[in-house]
Design an enzyme around this catalytic site. Structure first.
Site, PDB file in Angstrom:
ATOM      1  CD  GLU A 236      29.953  43.852  35.381  1.00 40.02           C
ATOM      2  OE1 GLU A 236      29.936  45.090  35.276  1.00 40.02           O
ATOM      3  OE2 GLU A 236      29.252  43.113  34.690  1.00 40.02           O
ATOM      4  CB  CYS A 270      30.177  49.943  40.947  1.00 37.30           C
ATOM      5  SG  CYS A 270      28.833  48.759  40.833  1.00 37.30           S
TER       6      CYS A 270
END
Ligand code: NAP
Length: 462
Positions: A236, A270
């Site tokens: 990720e 993110c």
């Protein structure tokens, strides 16, 4: 990465709001690592024998502890990485939710799946792999860990955490929660180590797979080492999510979401909206509203309940962001408001907007890990989507529109792990989460995330 270590191998947590040391911890030694891996593999043998109901009992207890001590845990998060205390409490509560979700749904997710073939019986059974290494970042110090650990433990895998070096207090608090909840010794291990120790751990045969949330560089390194051992990874990584606003959108809602999307977690997420792609008919209006909203944000002590923006987590994060902004401005980008280092103690950065973004500037091509939004003006949806997809990242994407055709086209054409319509990109335990391109691969959350670290065993009986 700003690892604060000295020659005696200690790890220090520093309050980014003041720059003062909170506490210094001794790093774990090679012997400690060895002992942790032994406990982890032993715990896996025991955990996989437990019924789902027993695992769920412990996982529900984890949720209770998180909720009972929410104030205490939130304070650790805010002091170690600077997120506003209200957001820290929300993060801890979200961790309780993910624990309950997997406690209640794992048995159903992992039911044997019957498939008709020419054999007497064919089915899929799901089996845990064993100890999984989790290399985690500091920006959501609890959530990133819990969203991996809750499904992993419920599935019968054990967890070995290497947390970011600036959040050792969070790492130890999490390990303590699993222990207090009744999980056996070794089910959840945390190692206070630098990233130089990751290779040795990944190559240890007791570690069966790895998950990493963090930068492209760290992801590539972990994936390469794991690949050399034929071990699975889930990555990720970063994002530079587009946020498209079309003329039919509810502009008030869109602007409110844009501000939250860019500035939540002090801009260090993110899935933060990073590139704002606005139709020319509404561009000036949206820009003016964003400017007002950004200038009204309350910046200051993250321990205050009404603070919107605290400091960036480390001096390096602030300096990197400032360098990206300055380079973009030197290439021709224009500051609409803010986007500068703030004087005084702590690592504060004034939230800002940039426009007239040059094509090859950092504002167009790189991830800004802080509260600075890049504004782009486009003439139509096609151009908006092309701009949105003009990135090597592919984590999330958002579009604000009331037009159904535009929605259909955007959902189909935006290249991202998730598309969110009339809302900001957000993770939810019920929905898979992950990216494409350099945002990584594999998924977390939902049953899909859980099955990333399982042996999907085919059984066929004649
Ligand atoms: P980072 O430097 O990659 O650190 C993340 C973790 O990886 C830390 O535990 C770090 O340890 C470790 N690490 C660093 N280099 C490593 C290496 N060569 N080998 C093994 N481990 C290594 O990331 P960051 O800059 O702190 O975090 C921000 C990045 O994470 C951003 O790009 C952000 O978008 C991304 N992120 C992605 C998601 C997602 O779900 N997709 C969520 C949050 C953040 P040390 O602290 O000891 O260096």
């Amino acid at each position: 990465m700003n690892i604060k270590k000295d020659e005696f191998m200690t790890i220090e947590s520093i309050n980014p709001a003041t720059g003062h040391s909170i506490q210094t911890y001794e790093s774990h030694t090679d012997q400690d690592i060895e002992a942790a891996l032994s406990r982890s593999i032993r715990a896996h043998q025991a955990l996989k024998q437990l019924s789902f109901a027993d695992r769920a009992k412990y996982m529900h207890r984890v949720a209770e502890i998180l909720e009972q001590d929410v104030e205490k845990f939130a304070k650790i998060l805010t002091q170690e990485m600077g997120k506003p205390i209200s957001a820290a409490k929300a993060e801890v509560k979200k961790c309780a939710d993910v624990c309950r979700y997997y406690a209640d749904h794992t048995e159903g997710f992992l039911e044997e799946c019957e498939i008709t073939t020419d054999a007497k019986r064919s089915y899929i059974s799901y089996e845990p792999l064993g100890p999984i290494l989790a290399v985690m970042p500091w920006n959501f110090p609890f959530w990133q860990v819990f969203r991996f650990a809750a499904p992993a433990l419920m599935a019968g895998n054990t967890c070995v955490l290497k947390h970011a070096s600036n959040v050792p207090g969070s790492a130890l608090a999490i390990a303590d929660i699993f222990k207090r909840a009744g999980f056996m010794d070794g089910a959840f291990e945390t190692l206070l180590i630098g990233s130089d120790k990751v290779e040795g751990i990944l190559k240890d045969p007791r570690i069966k797979a790895a998950t990493l949330t963090g930068s492209e560089k760290a992801g590539a390194s972990v994936a390469a080492i794991a690949g050399s051992q034929i071990k699975k990874t889930v990555l990720e990584l970063g994002g530079s999510d587009p946020f498209i606003i079309m003329p039919s959108a509810d502009l008030e809602a869109a602007v409110k979401a844009a501000v939250t999307g860019r500035t939540m977690n002090n801009g260090q997420s993110c899935i933060a909206a990073k590139r704002f792609i606005i139709h020319s008919d509404i561009y000036e209006d949206v820009k003016a509203r964003l400017k007002v909203a950004f200038e009204e944000l309350k910046i200051g002590d993250p321990m205050e309940e009404d603070t919107d923006i605290g400091p960036l987590a480390m001096p390096q994060i602030r300096d990197d962001l400032d360098e990206q902004v300055q380079k973009s401005v030197s290439m021709g980008a224009v500051r609409v408001t803010g986007a500068e280092v703030m004087a005084g103690d702590g690592y504060f950065y004034r939230p800002g907007l940039l426009e007239n973004i040059p094509e090859y500037s950092p504002a167009a091509n790189e991830e800004f890990f802080g509260p600075v939004a890049s504004l782009f003006k486009v003439q139509n949806l096609e151009e908006a989507i092309a701009r949105g997809n003009k990135t090597r990242f592919g984590l999330g994407a958002a579009i604000f529109t009331q037009n159904e055709d535009e929605t259909k086209i955007a959902v189909r054409e935006l290249r991202a792990g998730g598309v969110f319509v009339n809302q900001i990109v957000a993770s939810n335990p019920r929905l898979p989460f992950g990216g494409v391109g350099i945002s990584g691969y594999g998924r977390e959350l939902s049953d899909i995330g859980m099955k990333e670290f399982m042996n999907i065993k085919t059984v066929s009986i004649k």
